[in-house]
Design an enzyme around this catalytic site. Sequence first.
Site, PDB file in Angstrom:
ATOM      1  N   TYR A 127      95.032  25.600 -26.359  1.00 29.57           N
ATOM      2  CA  TYR A 127      94.216  24.479 -25.864  1.00 29.57           C
ATOM      3  C   TYR A 127      95.078  23.389 -25.215  1.00 29.57           C
ATOM      4  O   TYR A 127      94.843  23.024 -24.066  1.00 29.57           O
ATOM      5  CB  TYR A 127      93.348  23.936 -27.004  1.00 29.57           C
ATOM      6  CG  TYR A 127      92.550  22.701 -26.647  1.00 29.57           C
ATOM      7  CD1 TYR A 127      91.409  22.794 -25.845  1.00 29.57           C
ATOM      8  CD2 TYR A 127      92.926  21.444 -27.109  1.00 29.57           C
ATOM      9  CE1 TYR A 127      90.681  21.660 -25.517  1.00 29.57           C
ATOM     10  CE2 TYR A 127      92.208  20.310 -26.787  1.00 29.57           C
ATOM     11  CZ  TYR A 127      91.080  20.424 -25.993  1.00 29.57           C
ATOM     12  OH  TYR A 127      90.357  19.293 -25.664  1.00 29.57           O
ATOM     13  N   SER A 153      93.525  15.712 -23.021  1.00 30.27           N
ATOM     14  CA  SER A 153      93.622  15.546 -24.472  1.00 30.27           C
ATOM     15  C   SER A 153      94.948  14.929 -24.867  1.00 30.27           C
ATOM     16  O   SER A 153      95.969  15.138 -24.208  1.00 30.27           O
ATOM     17  CB  SER A 153      93.488  16.925 -25.127  1.00 30.27           C
ATOM     18  OG  SER A 153      93.860  16.859 -26.475  1.00 30.27           O
TER      19      SER A 153
HETATM   20  P1  NAP Z   1      81.164  19.376 -26.575  1.00 29.68           P
HETATM   21  O1  NAP Z   1      80.458  18.415 -27.447  1.00 29.68           O
HETATM   22  O2  NAP Z   1      81.454  20.749 -27.080  1.00 29.68           O
HETATM   23  O3  NAP Z   1      80.404  19.471 -25.157  1.00 29.68           O
HETATM   24  C1  NAP Z   1      80.926  20.345 -24.197  1.00 29.68           C
HETATM   25  C2  NAP Z   1      80.195  20.164 -22.883  1.00 29.68           C
HETATM   26  O4  NAP Z   1      80.843  21.016 -21.916  1.00 29.68           O
HETATM   27  C3  NAP Z   1      78.744  20.574 -22.949  1.00 29.68           C
HETATM   28  O5  NAP Z   1      78.007  19.773 -22.079  1.00 29.68           O
HETATM   29  C4  NAP Z   1      78.779  22.018 -22.472  1.00 29.68           C
HETATM   30  O6  NAP Z   1      77.584  22.451 -21.824  1.00 29.68           O
HETATM   31  C5  NAP Z   1      79.903  21.978 -21.459  1.00 29.68           C
HETATM   32  N1  NAP Z   1      80.546  23.292 -21.340  1.00 29.68           N
HETATM   33  C6  NAP Z   1      81.367  23.881 -22.238  1.00 29.68           C
HETATM   34  N2  NAP Z   1      81.711  25.105 -21.799  1.00 29.68           N
HETATM   35  C7  NAP Z   1      81.077  25.290 -20.618  1.00 29.68           C
HETATM   36  C8  NAP Z   1      81.009  26.335 -19.685  1.00 29.68           C
HETATM   37  N3  NAP Z   1      81.651  27.499 -19.881  1.00 29.68           N
HETATM   38  N4  NAP Z   1      80.262  26.183 -18.580  1.00 29.68           N
HETATM   39  C9  NAP Z   1      79.591  25.025 -18.372  1.00 29.68           C
HETATM   40  N5  NAP Z   1      79.602  23.988 -19.207  1.00 29.68           N
HETATM   41  C10 NAP Z   1      80.334  24.134 -20.328  1.00 29.68           C
HETATM   42  O7  NAP Z   1      82.617  18.804 -26.164  1.00 29.68           O
HETATM   43  P2  NAP Z   1      83.183  17.305 -26.138  1.00 29.68           P
HETATM   44  O8  NAP Z   1      83.832  17.030 -27.434  1.00 29.68           O
HETATM   45  O9  NAP Z   1      82.153  16.372 -25.607  1.00 29.68           O
HETATM   46  O10 NAP Z   1      84.373  17.497 -25.086  1.00 29.68           O
HETATM   47  C11 NAP Z   1      84.287  17.040 -23.739  1.00 29.68           C
HETATM   48  C12 NAP Z   1      85.682  17.117 -23.126  1.00 29.68           C
HETATM   49  O11 NAP Z   1      86.580  16.295 -23.888  1.00 29.68           O
HETATM   50  C13 NAP Z   1      86.283  18.522 -23.120  1.00 29.68           C
HETATM   51  O12 NAP Z   1      87.018  18.740 -21.941  1.00 29.68           O
HETATM   52  C14 NAP Z   1      87.231  18.489 -24.315  1.00 29.68           C
HETATM   53  O13 NAP Z   1      88.273  19.429 -24.194  1.00 29.68           O
HETATM   54  C15 NAP Z   1      87.720  17.059 -24.236  1.00 29.68           C
HETATM   55  N6  NAP Z   1      88.261  16.575 -25.506  1.00 29.68           N
HETATM   56  C16 NAP Z   1      87.470  16.412 -26.586  1.00 29.68           C
HETATM   57  C17 NAP Z   1      87.999  15.966 -27.779  1.00 29.68           C
HETATM   58  C18 NAP Z   1      87.170  15.747 -29.013  1.00 29.68           C
HETATM   59  O14 NAP Z   1      87.746  15.400 -30.060  1.00 29.68           O
HETATM   60  N7  NAP Z   1      85.843  15.894 -28.963  1.00 29.68           N
HETATM   61  C19 NAP Z   1      89.388  15.672 -27.866  1.00 29.68           C
HETATM   62  C20 NAP Z   1      90.175  15.840 -26.723  1.00 29.68           C
HETATM   63  C21 NAP Z   1      89.608  16.290 -25.553  1.00 29.68           C
HETATM   64  P3  NAP Z   1      76.329  23.118 -22.648  1.00 29.68           P
HETATM   65  O15 NAP Z   1      75.706  21.994 -23.425  1.00 29.68           O
HETATM   66  O16 NAP Z   1      75.418  23.639 -21.630  1.00 29.68           O
HETATM   67  O17 NAP Z   1      76.925  24.138 -23.548  1.00 29.68           O
END
Ligand code: NAP
Length: 255
Positions: free
Chosen positions: A161, A147
């Site tokens: 985080y 991030s």
């Molecule tokens: P998201 O929409 O919440 O999707 C999260 C994904 O991770 C889902 O596929 C979920 O699986 C899986 N997951 C979460 N907790 C889990 C667990 N305990 N065990 C197994 N799978 C788990 O998140 P996103 O925004 O796409 O984020 C993806 C990555 O980017 C993360 O590492 C996040 O920290 C990073 N990130 C995101 C942002 C942002 O603005 N969106 C910014 C910086 C970094 P299920 O569908 O089965 O729940």
Amino acid sequence: MGSLSGKIALVTGSSRGIGRGIAERLARDGALVGVHYGNNEAAAKETAALISAAGGRAFIVGAELGVPGDMDTLMAGLVAGLEAHGESTIDILVHNAGLNFMGRSIEVLTPEEFDRMIAVNVKAPFFLTQRLLPRLREGGRIINISSVSTRVASSGDSIGYPLSKGALDVFSHALAKYLGPRRITVNAVGVGYTDTDMTAEVLADPAHVERNVSRTALGRIGQVPDIADAVAFLASDEARWITGTKLDVSGGVGL
Ligand code: NAP
């Protein structure tokens, strides 16, 4: 023939959001993709169906991370998926699954929430890598989805985080040196605010959107393909000489 033809990838947390976008993009480039999910099997099946519909190949792997036995469950599913395709090794490992208790400031974040974030964002990538080291092919790729919050402090995010993502950055750096002799590159991607389920609630607030857009040089909120395209580059042969670094994919937050 795509640029990743013959390659095999595992993308954790690719049932939804950024992970889904990465899985779709790597499959479009020719890789066979393991679509990992935690609880949302229907969404993972949808990712795999989208990949198939576009002419790609995928299989799903279910395993909730951060619970006892998580690595055993994940490895069993992965090995079964690989064997079904006559494979046993992988080339590209994307640690994308992640958790953020959005807006939980240091005053209110509980020890349980803190432990859960560390378990999913740090411990799972560490031990999944440990399990997969013998199966990672020479010249492979490890890409850690981190991030921009480790670079730009935000008053809105819980401090827990960025702390967890900072640990992931150190993991990338140290592992890159360790795996260099096997020509495996390890890099992190510094993601900025991106439109996914994780951010849906805060992005529903126009004032929050405006605040984030105003501190982003390219003047908008990130979309999933913005991140997936950068990951595809790091996974490609074009990025063979890049290791131990963090690629800022935030549209220039806080410049
Ligand atoms: P998201 O929409 O919440 O999707 C999260 C994904 O991770 C889902 O596929 C979920 O699986 C899986 N997951 C979460 N907790 C889990 C667990 N305990 N065990 C197994 N799978 C788990 O998140 P996103 O925004 O796409 O984020 C993806 C990555 O980017 C993360 O590492 C996040 O920290 C990073 N990130 C995101 C942002 C942002 O603005 N969106 C910014 C910086 C970094 P299920 O569908 O089965 O729940």
